[in-house]
Design an enzyme around this catalytic site. Structure first.
Site, PDB file in Angstrom:
ATOM      1  N   SER A  27     127.155  80.132  75.438  1.00  0.00           N
ATOM      2  CA  SER A  27     128.602  80.059  75.714  1.00  0.00           C
ATOM      3  C   SER A  27     129.409  78.852  75.866  1.00  0.00           C
ATOM      4  O   SER A  27     128.969  77.918  76.680  1.00  0.00           O
ATOM      5  CB  SER A  27     128.833  80.886  77.327  1.00  0.00           C
ATOM      6  OG  SER A  27     128.458  82.207  77.131  1.00  0.00           O
ATOM      7  N   HIS A  58     132.683  82.743  71.330  1.00  0.00           N
ATOM      8  CA  HIS A  58     131.528  83.031  70.326  1.00  0.00           C
ATOM      9  C   HIS A  58     132.047  83.226  68.689  1.00  0.00           C
ATOM     10  O   HIS A  58     132.970  84.240  68.752  1.00  0.00           O
ATOM     11  CB  HIS A  58     130.525  84.288  70.659  1.00  0.00           C
ATOM     12  CG  HIS A  58     129.896  83.735  71.764  1.00  0.00           C
ATOM     13  ND1 HIS A  58     128.656  82.934  71.758  1.00  0.00           N
ATOM     14  CD2 HIS A  58     129.890  83.965  73.054  1.00  0.00           C
ATOM     15  CE1 HIS A  58     128.047  83.051  72.915  1.00  0.00           C
ATOM     16  NE2 HIS A  58     128.763  83.408  73.600  1.00  0.00           N
ATOM     17  N   HIS A  80     124.400  89.374  74.183  1.00  0.00           N
ATOM     18  CA  HIS A  80     124.178  89.518  75.430  1.00  0.00           C
ATOM     19  C   HIS A  80     123.705  90.702  75.681  1.00  0.00           C
ATOM     20  O   HIS A  80     124.436  91.736  75.066  1.00  0.00           O
ATOM     21  CB  HIS A  80     125.196  89.070  76.316  1.00  0.00           C
ATOM     22  CG  HIS A  80     125.549  87.490  75.971  1.00  0.00           C
ATOM     23  ND1 HIS A  80     126.426  86.911  75.257  1.00  0.00           N
ATOM     24  CD2 HIS A  80     124.913  86.315  76.669  1.00  0.00           C
ATOM     25  CE1 HIS A  80     126.406  85.571  75.295  1.00  0.00           C
ATOM     26  NE2 HIS A  80     125.553  85.194  76.009  1.00  0.00           N
ATOM     27  N   TYR A  82     124.660  92.277  78.522  1.00  0.00           N
ATOM     28  CA  TYR A  82     125.625  92.717  79.255  1.00  0.00           C
ATOM     29  C   TYR A  82     126.800  93.406  78.217  1.00  0.00           C
ATOM     30  O   TYR A  82     127.598  94.195  78.642  1.00  0.00           O
ATOM     31  CB  TYR A  82     126.215  91.844  80.443  1.00  0.00           C
ATOM     32  CG  TYR A  82     126.661  90.512  79.663  1.00  0.00           C
ATOM     33  CD1 TYR A  82     128.198  90.423  78.855  1.00  0.00           C
ATOM     34  CD2 TYR A  82     126.142  89.190  79.786  1.00  0.00           C
ATOM     35  CE1 TYR A  82     128.422  89.253  78.305  1.00  0.00           C
ATOM     36  CE2 TYR A  82     126.537  88.145  79.224  1.00  0.00           C
ATOM     37  CZ  TYR A  82     127.979  88.136  78.547  1.00  0.00           C
ATOM     38  OH  TYR A  82     128.307  87.104  77.990  1.00  0.00           O
ATOM     39  N   GLU A  83     126.680  92.757  76.977  1.00  0.00           N
ATOM     40  CA  GLU A  83     127.675  93.321  76.096  1.00  0.00           C
ATOM     41  C   GLU A  83     127.077  94.951  75.832  1.00  0.00           C
ATOM     42  O   GLU A  83     127.985  95.630  74.931  1.00  0.00           O
ATOM     43  CB  GLU A  83     127.715  92.594  74.882  1.00  0.00           C
ATOM     44  CG  GLU A  83     128.339  91.174  74.947  1.00  0.00           C
ATOM     45  CD  GLU A  83     128.082  90.221  73.893  1.00  0.00           C
ATOM     46  OE1 GLU A  83     129.035  90.296  73.211  1.00  0.00           O
ATOM     47  OE2 GLU A  83     127.324  89.920  73.603  1.00  0.00           O
ATOM     48  N   ALA A 110     124.633  78.315  78.861  1.00  0.00           N
ATOM     49  CA  ALA A 110     125.302  77.721  80.192  1.00  0.00           C
ATOM     50  C   ALA A 110     124.693  78.587  81.256  1.00  0.00           C
ATOM     51  O   ALA A 110     124.462  79.519  81.191  1.00  0.00           O
ATOM     52  CB  ALA A 110     126.903  77.976  79.980  1.00  0.00           C
ATOM     53  N   MET A 205     122.498  84.774  82.028  1.00  0.00           N
ATOM     54  CA  MET A 205     122.421  85.907  81.527  1.00  0.00           C
ATOM     55  C   MET A 205     121.944  86.134  80.113  1.00  0.00           C
ATOM     56  O   MET A 205     122.409  86.938  79.089  1.00  0.00           O
ATOM     57  CB  MET A 205     123.908  86.449  81.694  1.00  0.00           C
ATOM     58  CG  MET A 205     124.583  86.293  82.709  1.00  0.00           C
ATOM     59  SD  MET A 205     126.376  86.795  82.780  1.00  0.00           S
ATOM     60  CE  MET A 205     127.135  86.224  84.193  1.00  0.00           C
ATOM     61  N   SER A 206     121.003  85.051  79.833  1.00  0.00           N
ATOM     62  CA  SER A 206     120.633  85.175  78.430  1.00  0.00           C
ATOM     63  C   SER A 206     119.372  84.579  78.315  1.00  0.00           C
ATOM     64  O   SER A 206     118.631  84.519  79.228  1.00  0.00           O
ATOM     65  CB  SER A 206     121.479  84.251  77.541  1.00  0.00           C
ATOM     66  OG  SER A 206     121.498  83.041  77.736  1.00  0.00           O
ATOM     67  N   ASN A 230     128.199  75.396  86.728  1.00  0.00           N
ATOM     68  CA  ASN A 230     128.963  75.467  88.055  1.00  0.00           C
ATOM     69  C   ASN A 230     127.680  75.456  89.019  1.00  0.00           C
ATOM     70  O   ASN A 230     126.495  75.820  88.539  1.00  0.00           O
ATOM     71  CB  ASN A 230     129.392  77.115  88.133  1.00  0.00           C
ATOM     72  CG  ASN A 230     128.746  78.102  87.638  1.00  0.00           C
ATOM     73  OD1 ASN A 230     128.231  78.174  86.324  1.00  0.00           O
ATOM     74  ND2 ASN A 230     128.341  78.990  88.443  1.00  0.00           N
ATOM     75  N   HIS A 242     134.528  82.262  84.457  1.00  0.00           N
ATOM     76  CA  HIS A 242     134.308  82.010  83.299  1.00  0.00           C
ATOM     77  C   HIS A 242     135.041  80.750  82.771  1.00  0.00           C
ATOM     78  O   HIS A 242     134.603  80.026  81.981  1.00  0.00           O
ATOM     79  CB  HIS A 242     134.762  83.217  82.651  1.00  0.00           C
ATOM     80  CG  HIS A 242     134.232  83.174  80.838  1.00  0.00           C
ATOM     81  ND1 HIS A 242     133.059  82.915  80.436  1.00  0.00           N
ATOM     82  CD2 HIS A 242     134.881  83.138  79.868  1.00  0.00           C
ATOM     83  CE1 HIS A 242     132.778  82.705  79.227  1.00  0.00           C
ATOM     84  NE2 HIS A 242     134.192  82.886  78.649  1.00  0.00           N
TER      85      HIS A 242
HETATM   86  N1  HPA Z   1     125.719  82.934  86.778  1.00  0.00           N
HETATM   87  C1  HPA Z   1     125.229  83.374  85.773  1.00  0.00           C
HETATM   88  N2  HPA Z   1     125.591  83.133  84.486  1.00  0.00           N
HETATM   89  C2  HPA Z   1     126.221  81.899  84.477  1.00  0.00           C
HETATM   90  C3  HPA Z   1     126.499  81.313  85.636  1.00  0.00           C
HETATM   91  C4  HPA Z   1     126.501  81.913  86.741  1.00  0.00           C
HETATM   92  O1  HPA Z   1     126.743  81.129  87.798  1.00  0.00           O
HETATM   93  N3  HPA Z   1     127.407  80.042  85.002  1.00  0.00           N
HETATM   94  C5  HPA Z   1     127.196  80.123  83.586  1.00  0.00           C
HETATM   95  N4  HPA Z   1     126.591  81.285  83.191  1.00  0.00           N
END
Ligand code: HPA
Length: 267
Positions: A27, A58, A80, A82-83, A110, A205-206, A230, A242
């Site tokens: 991402s 993307h 992903h 989640y998609e 990320a 998440m990947s 983060n 995001h």
């Molecule tokens: N959690 C899950 N996925 C992420 C995060 C997060 O804090 N930051 C970037 N991708």
């Protein structure tokens, strides 16, 4: 199996090189593909039966060409869970790359930092993972021609020392740690953050489905790098979003690119 062969054949007849390294761009990191020279582009939507990523940021295409003199195929836009894609969808490109002759996988993402010593902008060399997605790309019938029924995941990330060594050479500081994968798309609650930080250094998440698939089908080298976008505090003071992920990715691109170029040259 048929889908994998068909897709590999489709890509093969569109390109005039044999890629040896596959690069998955996470991402906000898609523009790392800018460093690819002599580019050839294949949009996912033009490939019969191929999934298309719907996440903002993307581009949904393969970029094929050269980095540091090596033939690469990059995914600008990954799939992903989640998609709504199945684990098999996520696994497919990894298996297609293998069929094309790819030997090394460099996967980026990320991620949220769980380790309190981490800072936004850190690059984390992934040295292990925890699959907390509640699913696995190897579920169902095993295709023995792809890999074994019960593959070991020990040592999946087999280039950790190598990455750390070349990070020092190009003067890009890195941290090292374990990546925990969740389905998302929710960010973790403070209680979840406190739980997960007992287990891992970063959360995302990947990546884990792709790495499981690559280890299963016998990639020689698997390199994983998370950009910490983060840092979780385990409190309600910071609310993950995001936008901060995209912003941190934007800032990290120059040194992320520098490291990627070196790793591809040397792997
Ligand atoms: N959690 C899950 N996925 C992420 C995060 C997060 O804090 N930051 C970037 N991708």
């Amino acid at each position: 199996m048929q889908k994998i062969t068909k897709t590999a054949e489709f890509i093969k007849q569109k390109i005039d090189i044999v890629p040896e390294i596959a690069l998955i761009l996470g991402s906000g990191l898609g523009s790392i593909a800018d460093i690819i020279e002599d580019k050839q582009i294949i949009d996912y939507k033009d490939i019969p039966d191929f999934p298309v990523s719907l996440v903002e940021g993307h581009k949904n295409r393969f970029v094929i060409g050269k980095i540091s003199g090596k033939n690469v195929i990059a995914m600008q836009g990954r799939f992903h869970y989640y998609e709504g894609y199945s684990m098999q969808d996520i696994a497919m490109p990894i298996r297609v790359f293998k069929k094309l002759g790819v030997k090394s996988l460099l996967v980026t993402n990320a991620a949220g930092g769980l380790n309190p010593n981490f800072e936004v902008g850190n690059l984390m060399v992934i040295n292990d993972h925890i699959n907390f997605m509640g699913d696995n790309p190897l579920m169902g019938k095993n295709f023995d021609e792809l890999g074994p029924r019960f593959p070991a995941m020990t040592g999946a990330y087999n280039k950790v020392d190598f990455i750390r060594e070349y990070a020092i050479e190009v003067n890009v500081p890195v941290v090292t740690g374990c990546y925990l994968a969740l389905t998302g798309p929710c960010y973790e609650t403070p209680a979840e953050q406190r739980m997960y930080r007992n287990f891992a250094d970063a959360v995302g998440m990947s990546t884990v489905p792709e790495v499981i698939t690559a280890k299963h089908c016998g990639y020689e080298n698997i390199l994983g790098i998370s950009l910490i976008t983060n840092v979780h505090t385990g409190t309600s003071h910071l609310i993950p979003n995001h936008e901060e992920v995209v912003e941190a990715a934007e800032k990290a691109k120059p040194y992320f690119k520098k490291l990627v170029m070196k790793l591809i040259q040397k792997v």
